[in-house]
Design a protein around this motif. Structure first.
Motif, mmCIF file in Angstrom:
data_model
loop_
_atom_site.group_PDB
_atom_site.id
_atom_site.type_symbol
_atom_site.label_atom_id
_atom_site.label_comp_id
_atom_site.label_asym_id
_atom_site.label_seq_id
_atom_site.Cartn_x
_atom_site.Cartn_y
_atom_site.Cartn_z
ATOM 1 N N VAL A 21 -6.673 1.776 9.872
ATOM 2 C CA VAL A 21 -7.565 2.551 9.015
ATOM 3 C C VAL A 21 -7.013 2.548 7.587
ATOM 4 N N ALA A 22 -7.840 2.170 6.634
ATOM 5 C CA ALA A 22 -7.403 2.133 5.240
ATOM 6 C C ALA A 22 -7.289 3.553 4.691
ATOM 7 N N VAL A 23 -6.156 3.875 4.115
ATOM 8 C CA VAL A 23 -5.925 5.216 3.574
ATOM 9 C C VAL A 23 -6.702 5.374 2.268
ATOM 10 N N THR A 24 -7.473 6.439 2.181
ATOM 11 C CA THR A 24 -8.225 6.743 0.964
ATOM 12 C C THR A 24 -7.934 8.177 0.544
ATOM 13 N N THR A 25 -8.277 8.504 -0.700
ATOM 14 C CA THR A 25 -8.098 9.872 -1.188
ATOM 15 C C THR A 25 -8.909 10.853 -0.366
ATOM 16 N N GLU A 26 -10.120 10.460 -0.006
ATOM 17 C CA GLU A 26 -10.992 11.329 0.781
ATOM 18 C C GLU A 26 -10.400 11.599 2.158
ATOM 19 N N LEU A 27 -9.865 10.558 2.800
ATOM 20 C CA LEU A 27 -9.267 10.745 4.123
ATOM 21 C C LEU A 27 -8.002 11.594 4.056
ATOM 22 N N ARG A 28 -7.236 11.450 2.985
ATOM 23 C CA ARG A 28 -6.010 12.245 2.852
ATOM 24 C C ARG A 28 -6.306 13.741 2.738
ATOM 25 N N GLN A 29 -7.480 14.094 2.295
ATOM 26 C CA GLN A 29 -7.846 15.499 2.206
ATOM 27 C C GLN A 29 -8.078 16.104 3.583
ATOM 28 N N ARG A 30 -8.384 15.241 4.566
ATOM 29 C CA ARG A 30 -8.745 15.746 5.902
ATOM 30 C C ARG A 30 -7.767 15.344 6.995
ATOM 31 N N PHE A 31 -6.929 14.340 6.746
ATOM 32 C CA PHE A 31 -6.007 13.859 7.767
ATOM 33 C C PHE A 31 -4.615 13.664 7.183
ATOM 34 N N ALA A 32 -3.647 13.602 8.083
ATOM 35 C CA ALA A 32 -2.272 13.264 7.703
ATOM 36 C C ALA A 32 -2.020 11.803 8.056
ATOM 37 N N PHE A 33 -1.088 11.175 7.358
ATOM 38 C CA PHE A 33 -0.763 9.780 7.610
ATOM 39 C C PHE A 33 0.750 9.610 7.655
ATOM 40 N N SER A 34 1.182 8.724 8.526
ATOM 41 C CA SER A 34 2.599 8.390 8.574
ATOM 42 C C SER A 34 2.973 7.592 7.330
ATOM 43 N N ARG A 35 4.236 7.362 7.172
ATOM 44 C CA ARG A 35 4.683 6.418 6.152
ATOM 45 C C ARG A 35 4.181 5.026 6.534
ATOM 46 N N PRO A 36 3.913 4.160 5.568
ATOM 47 C CA PRO A 36 3.466 2.801 5.919
ATOM 48 C C PRO A 36 4.571 2.014 6.616
ATOM 49 N N PHE A 37 4.192 1.252 7.638
ATOM 50 C CA PHE A 37 5.153 0.424 8.348
ATOM 51 C C PHE A 37 4.951 -1.060 8.060
ATOM 52 N N MET A 38 3.867 -1.408 7.375
ATOM 53 C CA MET A 38 3.645 -2.790 6.970
ATOM 54 C C MET A 38 2.674 -2.802 5.798
ATOM 55 N N ARG A 39 2.975 -3.618 4.814
ATOM 56 C CA ARG A 39 2.042 -3.844 3.714
ATOM 57 C C ARG A 39 1.612 -5.304 3.761
ATOM 58 N N LEU A 40 0.312 -5.509 3.683
ATOM 59 C CA LEU A 40 -0.225 -6.868 3.774
ATOM 60 C C LEU A 40 -0.338 -7.456 2.372
ATOM 61 N N PRO A 41 0.325 -8.568 2.112
ATOM 62 C CA PRO A 41 0.372 -9.119 0.763
ATOM 63 C C PRO A 41 -0.832 -9.984 0.427
ATOM 64 N N ALA A 42 -1.013 -10.214 -0.841
ATOM 65 C CA ALA A 42 -1.932 -11.257 -1.314
ATOM 66 C C ALA A 42 -1.132 -12.548 -1.429
ATOM 67 N N ARG A 43 -1.801 -13.662 -1.186
ATOM 68 C CA ARG A 43 -1.142 -14.966 -1.288
ATOM 69 C C ARG A 43 -2.090 -15.981 -1.906
ATOM 70 N N PHE A 44 -1.505 -17.014 -2.481
ATOM 71 C CA PHE A 44 -2.262 -18.201 -2.860
ATOM 72 C C PHE A 44 -2.243 -19.189 -1.700
ATOM 73 N N ALA A 45 -3.246 -20.048 -1.643
ATOM 74 C CA ALA A 45 -3.227 -21.207 -0.763
ATOM 75 C C ALA A 45 -3.648 -22.414 -1.586
ATOM 76 N N VAL A 46 -3.036 -23.556 -1.309
ATOM 77 C CA VAL A 46 -3.347 -24.794 -2.029
ATOM 78 C C VAL A 46 -3.550 -25.914 -1.019
ATOM 79 N N ALA A 47 -4.236 -26.970 -1.476
ATOM 80 C CA ALA A 47 -4.407 -28.147 -0.634
ATOM 81 C C ALA A 47 -3.114 -28.952 -0.631
#
Length: 293
Positions: free
Chosen positions: A127-153
């Protein structure tokens, strides 16, 4: 649906790849072959998170889904499997709650209501953490961050191994996406070309219409290593992490009133990140290194 999922992947094809990996390679062997893989450090090495008293917990039910590989899916034996499933089991083991832990699946739109109604104590489903969700729910610390990458031929790789080699060149990205905004902010010297969707973006790279593409590192990792790309392309440079553009990362969602349980899960995640078990789970489900070459 009030919340969104982080980086959804196509189920068909990817599941087949995961099942092939599970059947052909033991997790220990995978870890041995890729022991150099390092996940980004999300906890301060000097940090201490105390384990709260959990004696009052009667049961701990984690809610997930079955359609978010490699995080949650049904394996070839008909059982619930995936990164989140193994992570939950390790959290329960770390907290000495294995006998009280359960993992049950619902559909993604049902997750929030199931948690609110008390049909589970925590959600592990991307579930993507949003400001709206943080007002109603608690979240753990992040355990993984998904990076952006380039791809080339592979046949037309840039003359260099850093993003500087793409200066002045055309780089494809999905229109109106977080990655388009990130590409323009991080790499103002490239010529960003927006495509309507991911399929058009990948086709442009295969057909040589762009020098590179920029997008979700997990999706590009599975695509470049899978049959759909026909071996045309590879990941290039990176990883690039940004909370501003890509969000806080993968977390576990809980009810606001369950602060003690949230603290316990953070304690377990810190322990798993330090003893290497978090990395071991990662190695079971990702065929290529999202954070390296």
């Amino acid at each position: 649906m009030r919340h969104s999922r982080i980086a959804p992947l196509k189920f068909r094809g990817l599941l087949a790849l995961l099942l092939l990996m599970a059947g052909a390679t033991a997790p220990a062997a995978v870890a041995q072959d890729r022991k150099a893989v390092d996940l980004p450090i999300l906890f301060d090495t000097r940090e201490r998170i105390a384990k709260p008293d959990l004696a009052g917990i009667v049961r701990l039910r984690f809610l997930t889904t079955v359609d978010f590989p490699p995080f949650n899916f049904i394996d070839q034996t008909g059982k619930l499997a995936g990164f989140h499933v193994d992570l939950v089991r390790e959290i329960c083991r770390e907290l000495a709650l294995t006998e009280k832990c359960q993992i049950q699946a619902v559909t993604f739109p049902e997750l929030e209501k199931a948690l609110t109604d008390g049909n589970g104590e925590a959600v592990a489903a991307g579930v993507a953490v949003t400001t709206e969700l943080r007002q109603r729910f608690a979240f753990s610390r992040p355990f993984m961050r998904l990076p952006a990458r380039f791809a080339v031929a592979k046949k037309a790789a840039p003359a260099g191994e850093t993003a500087a080699a793409l200066d002045g060149k055309t780089v494809g990205v999905v229109a109106a996406s977080a990655h388009e905004a990130m590409l323009k902010a991080f790499f103002p010297r490239v010529r960003a070309e927006a495509f309507a969707d991911r399929a058009a973006l990948l086709a442009a790279l295969k057909d040589g219409k762009v020098a590179a593409i920029f997008g979700d590192g997990m999706q590009l990792a599975f695509w470049t290593s899978g049959s759909e790309s026909a071996g045309c392309c590879r990941l290039f440079d990176g990883p690039y992490l940004s909370e501003r553009f890509l969000g806080e990362g993968m977390t576990i969602m809980l009810r606001k009133e369950d602060a003690v349980l949230a603290g316990a899960i953070d304690h377990a995640l810190l322990a798993l990140s330090r003893n290497g078990r978090l990395q071991e789970i990662y190695l079971r489900y990702f065929p290529v290194n999202l954070y390296g070459g």
